[in-house]
Design a protein around this motif. Structure first.
Motif, short mmCIF file in Angstrom:
data_model
loop_
_atom_site.label_atom_id
_atom_site.label_comp_id
_atom_site.label_asym_id
_atom_site.label_seq_id
_atom_site.Cartn_x
_atom_site.Cartn_y
_atom_site.Cartn_z
N MET A 1 0.84 -1.21 0.00
CA MET A 1 0.00 0.00 0.00
C MET A 1 0.87 1.24 0.00
O MET A 1 1.90 1.28 0.67
CB MET A 1 -0.92 -0.01 1.21
CG MET A 1 -2.30 -0.54 0.83
SD MET A 1 -3.62 0.40 1.54
CE MET A 1 -3.72 -0.30 3.17
N GLY A 115 -4.80 -7.34 -8.10
CA GLY A 115 -5.73 -6.43 -7.44
C GLY A 115 -6.61 -5.76 -8.47
O GLY A 115 -6.31 -5.79 -9.67
N ARG A 116 -7.70 -5.17 -7.99
CA ARG A 116 -8.65 -4.53 -8.91
C ARG A 116 -8.21 -3.09 -9.17
O ARG A 116 -8.04 -2.32 -8.23
CB ARG A 116 -10.04 -4.55 -8.27
CG ARG A 116 -11.17 -4.23 -9.18
CD ARG A 116 -12.48 -4.70 -8.61
NE ARG A 116 -12.61 -6.15 -8.74
CZ ARG A 116 -12.94 -6.78 -9.86
NH1 ARG A 116 -13.16 -6.09 -10.97
NH2 ARG A 116 -13.05 -8.10 -9.89
N ALA A 128 -6.80 -1.43 -5.81
CA ALA A 128 -7.40 -1.55 -4.48
C ALA A 128 -6.45 -2.31 -3.57
O ALA A 128 -5.95 -3.39 -3.94
CB ALA A 128 -8.73 -2.29 -4.60
N ASP A 129 -6.19 -1.77 -2.38
CA ASP A 129 -5.24 -2.36 -1.42
C ASP A 129 -3.88 -2.62 -2.06
O ASP A 129 -3.20 -3.59 -1.70
CB ASP A 129 -5.78 -3.69 -0.84
CG ASP A 129 -7.12 -3.48 -0.14
OD1 ASP A 129 -7.27 -2.44 0.51
OD2 ASP A 129 -7.99 -4.35 -0.29
N GLY A 130 -3.51 -1.80 -3.01
CA GLY A 130 -2.24 -2.03 -3.70
C GLY A 130 -1.62 -0.72 -4.15
O GLY A 130 -1.99 0.36 -3.67
N THR A 132 -0.16 2.52 -6.56
CA THR A 132 -0.62 3.43 -7.61
C THR A 132 0.31 3.21 -8.80
O THR A 132 1.53 3.06 -8.62
CB THR A 132 -0.50 4.89 -7.12
OG1 THR A 132 -1.42 5.06 -6.04
CG2 THR A 132 -0.84 5.87 -8.22
#
Ligand code: NAD
Length: 469
Positions: A1, A115-116, A128-130, A132
């Motif tokens: 994150m 991840g999405r 998401a939860d990951g 950029t």
């Protein structure tokens, strides 16, 4: 994150379109980041679609072939089906292929993020939860999802194609809603495994859009094997009760209220263009979820490309992979464009139905002039040696230029045989080119040459008296 990745090319979606684009772009020297929501690469096709269904269709065909051998004096007795073993085998096949893709991604030094992802700007995507991801160019390859029929209750016995391919059990009575490609392929699997299958199809016939003479042999075969084929009919309501799913039909062949042990819904797929933050990147998505692209697979935002199911019909893996290569090459600065003349389509039913290019249905609808010739597999030694003389190969020809415009086939292995027709059309071949190409004897591939000979008036396998068949 909180991590930030800078990449030259972002590929959003790791299905056949996305991973092909990512691999090709990496081979052309771009730094590539592939964002995929699933734990494994391969998308719906590999994980929940084409590959597991073909594994189960192979089992179904083997069961049917073994049963048919009794006519030749060879009896195996009733098959004993261990569903756990069949499921494990199918899952191992999927795992092997997706593991292979992971290996290919590693060797290309691709960065794969699980991840999405959703766009947060024209050059930025948040996972998401990951991390950029800051990108210079992007390829959107987010695929499609099954349409849900409104009014059907939430119940584990009411399945979409993914749930059906999980092969939890074999229901006694199965209702398949939708007589399109997915519905008919899964009906083939479950009928062979012992379910009593009913297919309900809204339009007047199975595989709508496909020429009726090609569908007829399939309809004839399933008529004797399935409990019912309800065409021109739809499901009005379904209630999940303890003793089964209670279904009410309406339409031309509506039966009275029926109770099924399971219901498979396969009424089409919708593109996944909504919900990826496309608007924040400035990419236009239409009200159905499709993203429009030009011949270089560019969206209205020139550094963002889109490919596969999300850009339009037909929703086919081989179309997505082709478009993925085009987008990757354009992104890498190559002169490339989508100039495919035709995209073959195959229903992997038993018999298989395959077509490429112009169909008679489309020609009549659009007023396109054509001539046709066909060869019935009843006159093919190879088809008869397989006990499958019901097939047909048909060609459509431009009466003015004599160029081959379309080919349709029905019969075992039609899906493999159609590739020759696709090549012929891409190469601008005429029936004479196919007729004068020596085809190996005895093979099913000869049926294309024989149809071409029928067009040319040189066929000797049938007596046509100089006429086209
Ligand atoms: P489809 O559009 O091929 O078939 C859906 C069928 O459901 C149609 O025949 C339609 O008339 C019928 N239908 C719609 N609403 C209905 C209702 N209320 N009651 C009864 N029937 C109804 O869609 P699919 O079979 O779900 O496949 C989806 C997509 O996936 C297609 O684009 C297909 O090309 C692709 N696909 C291709 C293959 C292959 O090439 N072998 C395999 C699987 C999926």
């Amino acid at each position: 994150m909180g991590d930030v990745i800078d990449t030259e090319l972002l590929v959003l979606g790791g299905g056949p379109g996305g991973y092909t684009a990512a691999f090709r772009a990496a081979d052309l020297g771009l730094s590539v980041t592939l964002v995929e929501a699933r734990e494994t690469l391969g998308g719906v096709c590999l994980n929940l679609g084409c590959i597991p269904s073909k594994a189960l269709l192979h089992a179904a065909r083997s069961l049917e072939d073994a049963r048919a051998l009794s006519e030749l004096g060879i009896e195996f007795g009733e098959p004993r089906i261990c569903l756990d073993k069949l499921r494990t085998w199918k899952e191992a096949l999927v795992a092997k292929l997706s593991g292979g893709l992971a290996g290919l991604a590693r060797r290309r030094k691709l960065r794969v993020v699980t991840g999405r992802g959703a766009f947060t700007g024209p050059n930025r995507l948040a996972v998401a939860d990951g991390p950029t991801v800051n990108f210079k160019q992007a390829i959107v390859a987010v695929g499609s999802h099954p349409v849900r029929l409104p009014g059907l209750p939430e119940d584990p016995r009411i399945m979409d194609s993914s749930a059906a391919l999980a092969l939890k059990d074999v229901p006694g009575r199965l209702l398949v809603v939708g007589g399109g490609v997915i519905g008919m392929e899964l009906a083939t699997v479950y009928a062979a495994l012992g379910a009593r299958v009913t297919v309900v199809e809204l339009t007047e016939g199975l595989l709508p859009g496909c020429d009726r003479d090609l569908v007829k042999p399939l309809e004839a075969r399933v008529a004797g094997r399935y409990e019912a084929i309800l065409t021109g009919t739809r499901v009005v309501s379904a209630q999940a009760r303890e003793d089964g799913v209670h279904v009410i039909f309406e339409g031309a062949s509506a039966a009275g209220p029926q109770v099924y042990d399971a219901v498979l819904v396969a009424v089409g797929r919708r593109p996944n263009g909504a919900g990826i933050g496309a608007e924040r990147a400035g990419v236009q998505v239409d009200e159905r979820g499709f993203i429009a692209v030009d011949a270089r697979q560019r969206t209205n935002v020139p550094h963002i490309f889109a490919i596969g199911d999300v850009v339009g019909e037909p929703m086919l893996a081989h179309k997505a992979a082709y478009e993925g290569k085009v987008a990757a090459e354009v992104a890498a600065g190559r002169k490339a464009g989508n100039d495919a003349k035709v995209i073959p389509a195959v229903a992997y039913t038993d018999p298989e139905v395959a077509w490429v290019g112009l169909t008679e249905t489309a020609a009549r609808r659009d007023g396109v002039a054509y001539e046709s010739a066909s060869f019935p597999w009843a006159a093919s030694g190879r088809a008869l040696s397989l006990g499958r003389g019901e097939g047909l190969t048909k060609i459509l020809v431009d009466p003015r230029t004599h160029a081959l415009l379309g080919v349709g086939m029905v019969g075992p292995q039609a899906g493999d045989l159609i590739a020759e027709a696709a090549l012929a059309i891409e190469m601008g071949a005429e029936p004479g080119d196919i007729a004068l190409t020596i085809h190996p004897h005895p093979t099913l591939s000869e049926t294309l040459a024989f149809a071409a000979e029928a067009y040319e008036g040189t066929l000797t396998e049938l007596y046509l008296n100089g006429k086209k068949s």
